[in-house]
Design an enzyme around this catalytic site. Structure first.
Site, PDB file in Angstrom:
ATOM      1  N   ARG A   1      60.308  87.728  47.246  1.00  0.00           N
ATOM      2  CA  ARG A   1      59.392  86.860  46.495  1.00  0.00           C
ATOM      3  C   ARG A   1      58.216  87.643  45.907  1.00  0.00           C
ATOM      4  NH1 ARG A   1      59.224  80.932  48.804  1.00  0.00           N
ATOM      5  NH2 ARG A   1      59.396  80.518  46.588  1.00  0.00           N
TER       6      ARG A   1
ATOM      7  N   ILE B   1      55.473  89.032  43.117  1.00  0.00           N
ATOM      8  CA  ILE B   1      54.690  88.300  42.106  1.00  0.00           C
ATOM      9  C   ILE B   1      54.340  89.213  40.939  1.00  0.00           C
ATOM     10  CG2 ILE B   1      53.743  86.605  43.742  1.00  0.00           C
ATOM     11  CD1 ILE B   1      51.151  88.270  43.769  1.00  0.00           C
TER      12      ILE B   1
ATOM     13  N   LYS C   1      57.928  67.620  44.873  1.00  0.00           N
ATOM     14  CA  LYS C   1      57.007  68.600  45.480  1.00  0.00           C
ATOM     15  C   LYS C   1      56.680  69.677  44.458  1.00  0.00           C
ATOM     16  CE  LYS C   1      58.677  72.035  48.192  1.00  0.00           C
ATOM     17  NZ  LYS C   1      58.283  73.372  47.748  1.00  0.00           N
ATOM     18  N   ASN C   2      57.718  70.209  43.793  1.00  0.00           N
ATOM     19  CA  ASN C   2      57.511  71.365  42.927  1.00  0.00           C
ATOM     20  C   ASN C   2      56.949  71.015  41.556  1.00  0.00           C
ATOM     21  OD1 ASN C   2      58.344  72.884  45.056  1.00  0.00           O
ATOM     22  ND2 ASN C   2      60.399  73.257  44.276  1.00  0.00           N
TER      23      ASN C   2
ATOM     24  N   LEU D   1      55.697  89.588  38.080  1.00  0.00           N
ATOM     25  CA  LEU D   1      55.719  88.949  36.742  1.00  0.00           C
ATOM     26  C   LEU D   1      54.463  88.100  36.514  1.00  0.00           C
ATOM     27  CD1 LEU D   1      59.477  87.883  36.554  1.00  0.00           C
ATOM     28  CD2 LEU D   1      58.391  89.987  35.732  1.00  0.00           C
TER      29      LEU D   1
ATOM     30  N   ASP E   1      67.711  75.615  45.511  1.00  0.00           N
ATOM     31  CA  ASP E   1      67.152  74.771  46.582  1.00  0.00           C
ATOM     32  C   ASP E   1      68.184  73.804  47.154  1.00  0.00           C
ATOM     33  OD1 ASP E   1      63.872  74.480  45.013  1.00  0.00           O
ATOM     34  OD2 ASP E   1      64.835  76.098  46.118  1.00  0.00           O
TER      35      ASP E   1
ATOM     36  N   CYS F   1      58.288  80.254  52.345  1.00  0.00           N
ATOM     37  CA  CYS F   1      59.501  80.358  53.165  1.00  0.00           C
ATOM     38  C   CYS F   1      60.005  81.800  53.125  1.00  0.00           C
ATOM     39  CB  CYS F   1      60.598  79.455  52.594  1.00  0.00           C
ATOM     40  SG  CYS F   1      60.510  77.812  53.288  1.00  0.00           S
TER      41      CYS F   1
ATOM     42  N   ARG G   1      57.414  70.335  55.194  1.00  0.00           N
ATOM     43  CA  ARG G   1      56.766  70.934  54.022  1.00  0.00           C
ATOM     44  C   ARG G   1      57.169  70.216  52.740  1.00  0.00           C
ATOM     45  NH1 ARG G   1      56.911  77.374  53.773  1.00  0.00           N
ATOM     46  NH2 ARG G   1      55.990  76.770  51.801  1.00  0.00           N
TER      47      ARG G   1
HETATM   48  C1  EPZ Z   1      59.952  78.019  42.678  1.00  0.00           C
HETATM   49  O1  EPZ Z   1      59.617  79.172  43.453  1.00  0.00           O
HETATM   50  C2  EPZ Z   1      60.117  76.888  43.675  1.00  0.00           C
HETATM   51  N1  EPZ Z   1      58.859  76.670  44.386  1.00  0.00           N
HETATM   52  C3  EPZ Z   1      61.220  77.242  44.676  1.00  0.00           C
HETATM   53  O2  EPZ Z   1      61.391  76.106  45.530  1.00  0.00           O
HETATM   54  C4  EPZ Z   1      62.521  77.485  43.905  1.00  0.00           C
HETATM   55  O3  EPZ Z   1      63.520  77.889  44.826  1.00  0.00           O
HETATM   56  C5  EPZ Z   1      62.312  78.585  42.858  1.00  0.00           C
HETATM   57  O4  EPZ Z   1      61.208  78.208  41.987  1.00  0.00           O
HETATM   58  C6  EPZ Z   1      63.548  78.796  41.996  1.00  0.00           C
HETATM   59  O5  EPZ Z   1      63.897  77.614  41.368  1.00  0.00           O
HETATM   60  C7  EPZ Z   1      57.871  75.977  43.771  1.00  0.00           C
HETATM   61  O6  EPZ Z   1      58.004  75.530  42.642  1.00  0.00           O
HETATM   62  C8  EPZ Z   1      56.617  75.749  44.566  1.00  0.00           C
HETATM   63  P1  EPZ Z   1      60.757  82.055  40.960  1.00  0.00           P
HETATM   64  P2  EPZ Z   1      59.116  80.528  42.715  1.00  0.00           P
HETATM   65  O7  EPZ Z   1      59.507  82.756  40.636  1.00  0.00           O
HETATM   66  O8  EPZ Z   1      58.270  80.172  41.573  1.00  0.00           O
HETATM   67  C9  EPZ Z   1      62.011  86.582  41.137  1.00  0.00           C
HETATM   68  C10 EPZ Z   1      61.603  74.984  47.587  1.00  0.00           C
HETATM   69  O9  EPZ Z   1      62.472  75.039  48.475  1.00  0.00           O
HETATM   70  N2  EPZ Z   1      60.609  86.870  40.792  1.00  0.00           N
HETATM   71  O10 EPZ Z   1      61.441  81.243  39.915  1.00  0.00           O
HETATM   72  O11 EPZ Z   1      58.583  81.425  43.761  1.00  0.00           O
HETATM   73  C11 EPZ Z   1      62.145  86.108  42.592  1.00  0.00           C
HETATM   74  O12 EPZ Z   1      62.303  87.222  43.445  1.00  0.00           O
HETATM   75  C12 EPZ Z   1      61.105  76.269  46.947  1.00  0.00           C
HETATM   76  O13 EPZ Z   1      61.092  73.929  47.145  1.00  0.00           O
HETATM   77  C13 EPZ Z   1      60.246  88.185  40.518  1.00  0.00           C
HETATM   78  O14 EPZ Z   1      61.068  89.103  40.571  1.00  0.00           O
HETATM   79  O15 EPZ Z   1      60.517  81.089  42.217  1.00  0.00           O
HETATM   80  C14 EPZ Z   1      63.385  85.276  42.568  1.00  0.00           C
HETATM   81  O16 EPZ Z   1      64.495  86.140  42.710  1.00  0.00           O
HETATM   82  C15 EPZ Z   1      61.754  77.507  47.551  1.00  0.00           C
HETATM   83  N3  EPZ Z   1      58.950  88.453  40.206  1.00  0.00           N
HETATM   84  C16 EPZ Z   1      63.429  84.697  41.161  1.00  0.00           C
HETATM   85  O17 EPZ Z   1      62.473  85.444  40.389  1.00  0.00           O
HETATM   86  C17 EPZ Z   1      57.999  87.465  40.143  1.00  0.00           C
HETATM   87  O18 EPZ Z   1      56.821  87.759  39.824  1.00  0.00           O
HETATM   88  C18 EPZ Z   1      63.066  83.232  41.100  1.00  0.00           C
HETATM   89  O19 EPZ Z   1      61.765  83.111  41.600  1.00  0.00           O
HETATM   90  C19 EPZ Z   1      58.382  86.138  40.428  1.00  0.00           C
HETATM   91  C20 EPZ Z   1      59.701  85.859  40.747  1.00  0.00           C
END
Ligand code: EPZ
Length: 418
Positions: free
Chosen positions: A121, A123, A22-23, A125, A305, A116, A397
């Site tokens: 979460r 954005i 999916k990811n 960054l 995950d 979710c 999902r």
């Molecule tokens: C991706 O989400 C995955 N989703 C998530 O899978 C997965 O849990 C996550 O990466 C971590 O591996 C998809 O790929 C569609 P992150 P993402 O940005 O990109 C912080 C599932 O169950 N952060 O790596 O949203 C954030 O708060 C889903 O399949 C910031 O602070 O994850 C978190 O603590 C759930 N600022 C950490 O980084 C930002 O701008 C990791 O988030 C972005 C993120």
């Protein structure tokens, strides 16, 4: 709304074939907007997140069609730069449409993304990285407006190795003027898939899978066909199912390297694991030793995950396990439901102390997010007695044919409308 009715306590035997990740598929769909030629995603899973992303592409003006499991996307007529709020709220990964829509149209408008409820979460960054590429960003009334005639290559340092931010910046810089260097990039295998796909389209991306990704902007990207990597989280989910239920499973179309951290934990628990090519064989029976400590961290650490399914497994291990969720603030929504099944879990902040019990008992439980719903289903098929798991929309999902695959391995599980 739908629910599972489960009669638990049966071991799992047989073979389960893993879907495409999916990811990995979601960023590939975003990348399809970077070209006005047709792209083909082979073995594309028809899971809700993918279908929602296809809906976003169609709102942008892309033509899409399935031919069997092959998804064809023709972005030649794409002309709309606004990602619809309803779909953006439904899908967290809509945010990395920003990068590709800006790269294609010079502007993008999106509502703050949903996804979710596993944490704040943010954005920030994504947005700070896009600004480094020269994108002017205005945020008002829950919308984000981006304008940039042509992104310019830049050095970007991510405060944390965000998967989505890394992917968004690769997408935004693939056709930029000059070269972009992304430091402290996320190292997840799904990002390597995105690199491979963009390079097959004629792009020049290198370093994905490491902490520094270099993107040399190219003037044009052409169509391509691609088969995404297998879903490492789905594979891990079924391996944990076998560890909970006992029995012997062969997991096909799996990449053991992508879940080395999980395999290490399962061996600690005393599961027998054998890897041969793209198959992972697991055999479990008898005592499950506690893994003692499970700490989630960015790849190649233990994947967040798989925290929920691992917490469910820890409930029936012999001894205590400390689970630490380092990535998301509220990713323990499955815990109260596991306690209803007889689990002994104490949560303080991002740490859960799980004291193993001999077995869980069937109960009526409610899914609160995608991976928590999967974890509750594993708990139900391993528990004594009958359970129901309600609100399957979350599971749908990310898992295609979830109950079908479990039933094929001997679980007594069926889906009914509530
Ligand atoms: C991706 O989400 C995955 N989703 C998530 O899978 C997965 O849990 C996550 O990466 C971590 O591996 C998809 O790929 C569609 P992150 P993402 O940005 O990109 C912080 C599932 O169950 N952060 O790596 O949203 C954030 O708060 C889903 O399949 C910031 O602070 O994850 C978190 O603590 C759930 N600022 C950490 O980084 C930002 O701008 C990791 O988030 C972005 C993120």
């Amino acid at each position: 709304m739908e629910k599972y009715i489960v009669e638990g306590g049966r071991p799992l035997y047989g073979h389960i074939e893993i879907q495409s990740a999916k990811n990995a598929v979601l960023p590939l769909l975003a990348a399809s907007v970077l070209t006005d030629e047709t792209v083909v995603i082979h073995k594309c899973p028809r899971i809700r997140d993918v279908l929602n992303m296809i809906g976003i592409l169609e709102e942008l003006g892309c033509g899409t069609r399935f031919d069997g499991d092959d998804l064809y996307i023709d972005s030649s007529a794409a002309a709309n730069h606004e990602i619809p709020a309803a779909l953006a709220k439904e899908l967290r990964s809509s945010v990395f449409m920003l990068g590709s829509v800006i790269a294609r149209f010079g502007r993008a408008r999106i509502a703050y993304p949903g996804g979710c409820d596993i944490g704040l979460r943010p954005i920030d960054l994504h947005l700070s990285g896009l600004r480094r590429l020269g994108v002017a960003i205005a945020e008002d009334g829950g919308y984000i407006d981006c304008v940039c005639e042509k992104p310019c290559g830049a050095e970007v340092l991510l405060d944390c190795p965000s998967v989505g931010a890394t992917e968004n910046l690769i997408l935004a810089s693939a056709r930029a003027e000059g070269t972009t260097v992304i430091r402290n990039a996320a190292r997840e295998p799904e990002i390597v898939d995105l690199q491979n796909f963009i390079n097959r389209m004629g792009g020049k991306v290198k370093g994905a899978g490491g902490a520094v990704v270099v993107v040399e902007g190219v003037r044009k990207l052409h169509g391509a066909a691609y088969t995404p990597m297998p879903d490492r989280i789905e594979a891990g989910t079924f391996l944990i199912a076998a560890a909970m239920c006992g029995g012997k499973l062969a997991i096909g179309n799996a990449n053991a390297d992508h879940i080395a951290s999980l395999l290490h934990k399962l061996r600690e628990i005393s599961c027998k694991i054998r890897v041969q090519d793209d198959k992972i064989y697991i055999e479990c029976g008898g005592k499950r030793l506690s893994p003692k400590l499970v700490e989630t961290s960015p790849y190649p650490g233990f994947p967040t995950d798989l925290q929920a399914p691992m917490t469910a497994l820890a409930c029936i291990c012999d001894g205590a396990t400390v689970i630490v969720e380092n990535l998301f603030e509220t990713r323990f929504k499955h815990v109260p439901e596991l306690i209803r099944m007889g689990a002994d879990i104490t949560v303080r902040g991002r740490t859960a102390l799980v004291r193993g019990v001999r077995s869980l008992k069937g109960a009526d439980v409610i899914a609160g997010d995608l991976r928590g719903g999967a974890a509750l289903t594993l708990a139900a098929i391993s528990a004594e007695g009958e359970s129901t798991v309600t609100d399957l929309g979350y599971i749908d999902r990310g898992y295609s044919e979830f109950e079908y695959k479990l039933r094929g391995a001997g679980a007594r599980i069926r889906r009914v409308r509530v």
